[in-house]
Design an enzyme around this catalytic site. Structure first.
Site, PDB file in Angstrom:
ATOM      1  CG  HIS A  58     -40.787   3.582 -16.185  1.00  0.00           C
ATOM      2  ND1 HIS A  58     -40.669   2.342 -15.597  1.00  0.00           N
ATOM      3  CD2 HIS A  58     -42.045   3.638 -16.684  1.00  0.00           C
ATOM      4  CE1 HIS A  58     -41.805   1.676 -15.723  1.00  0.00           C
ATOM      5  NE2 HIS A  58     -42.658   2.439 -16.373  1.00  0.00           N
ATOM      6  CB  SER A  60     -44.616   0.041 -17.540  1.00  0.00           C
ATOM      7  OG  SER A  60     -44.948   0.923 -16.507  1.00  0.00           O
ATOM      8  CG  ASP A  82     -37.418   1.869 -14.235  1.00  0.00           C
ATOM      9  OD1 ASP A  82     -38.580   2.256 -14.015  1.00  0.00           O
ATOM     10  OD2 ASP A  82     -37.110   1.128 -15.179  1.00  0.00           O
TER      11      ASP A  82
END
Length: 338
Positions: A310, A137, A283
């Site tokens: 995610h 991320s 995601d």
């Protein structure tokens, strides 16, 4: 971008001289995954960051450092990946103002280049010549920036749950909102508007988004070892102040300095054959968006975790480990052959 739920899901540039307080810890293989070989406090701009190592630097294959999300997240999301230490040293750390690291709470520290310098300070302190950098991320942005700035020290860069551009991210999350039931999507849009409804409306709608794209309901319960580690961790987890200041209040709207962040111009500067993108099937980092990044990184690979969101590292830990292990082994074998 990098949701507060990551910490929960785990249960989710000038080089600086670094100084560390080093503590050797037991390495009983029967002990749970929370036991490190060594722990360090490394001096960086603004304070000291905490790092832990499983394995011995200089022994085994090329080390790997895991770069957590946020901004304001912690290393907890990577706990299950310490199993990679059977082949190579695994380094986890908390970024400044997060987790076990110092918390000066100085906004002057909250800029990408300082976080990149933080990584280089850790590398120098631990005596690592080259390492694999795995970012997740927000950590993907740092991994890309580090690989572009320090190619001589980067064996490979893995951009997981890929965030490297806020305009792409915001477009992606707003497209995902359209995939939710009409009433949920309408509630989210209202909650992001100038006159949002009450929390009793907004919180369930936001939770529905996260359940779909960042922590799916079929994810496994945290292991007893993970729960025990979290208890020993002392509650030093996600720092919402850093997240809100750098990013903003929600995944759907950026209002902080990262609102204009875009590192896609760095993609031609890295060796694409040493870059892998990894995303979950569901995601927040949409597969089609990441495919565009792959196209801008000639030679790069893309791996998709089936059934993962995610938070796929905690949802599908065996698959995540297998993907990372295979990638690093192939890069290592190539370096030996060169």
């Amino acid at each position: 971008m990098i949701a507060k739920s990551l910490a929960a899901a785990a249960f989710a540039l000038l080089p600086l001289a670094a100084q560390a307080q080093h503590a050797e810890l037991p390495t009983d293989p029967a002990a749970d995954w929370s036991v490190a070989t060594s722990e360090h406090r490394v001096a960086v701009e603004g304070g000291k960051v905490w790092a832990r190592v499983n394995g011995v630097i200089g022994e085994g294959a090329t080390p790997v450092i895991m770069i957590h999300g946020g901004p304001g997240g912690t290393h907890l999301n990577f706990g299950n990946l310490i199993s990679l230490a059977d082949q190579r040293p695994v380094i986890l750390y908390d970024q400044l103002d997060s987790g076990m690291s110092d918390h000066p709470e100085n906004p002057a520290n909250w800029k990408p280049e300082r976080f990149v310098a933080e990584l280089e300070a850790i590398r120098k302190e631990l005596g690592v010549e080259r390492w694999h950098v795995i970012g997740h991320s927000w950590g993907s942005a740092l991994a890309l920036e580090y690989a572009a700035a320090y190619p001589q020290h980067t064996a490979s860069a893995v951009l997981s749950g890929t965030f490297i551009s806020t305009p792409h991210w915001i477009t992606g999350t707003n497209l995902l909102i359209r995939e939710l039931p009409d009433d949920v999507a309408a509630a989210i849009r209202a909650c992001e508007g100038p006159n949002p409804p009450a929390a009793v409306v907004c919180e369930p709608a936001t939770a529905a988004f996260y359940s779909a794209f960042n922590g799916r309901p079929d994810r496994p319960a945290p292991s007893p070892e993970a729960r025990a580690y979290r208890n020993r961790y002392g509650g030093k987890g996600f720092n919402a102040t850093v997240y809100n200041a750098m990013w903003g209040p929600t995944e759907f709207r950026a209002s902080g300095p990262l609102a204009t962040y875009d590192a896609t111009h760095l993609l031609p500067r890295v060796d694409g054959s040493r870059v892998m993108y990894v995303v979950g099937q569901y995601d927040e980092a949409r597969i089609d968006t990441v495919q565009d990044f792959v196209a801008l990184t000639p030679g790069a690979e893309l791996a998709v975790v089936p059934g993962g969101s995610h938070a796929y590292i905690s949802e599908r830990p065996e698959v995540a480990e297998a993907i990372y292990r295979d990638w690093m082994n192939r890069i290592d074998a190539r370096e030996k052959a060169e």
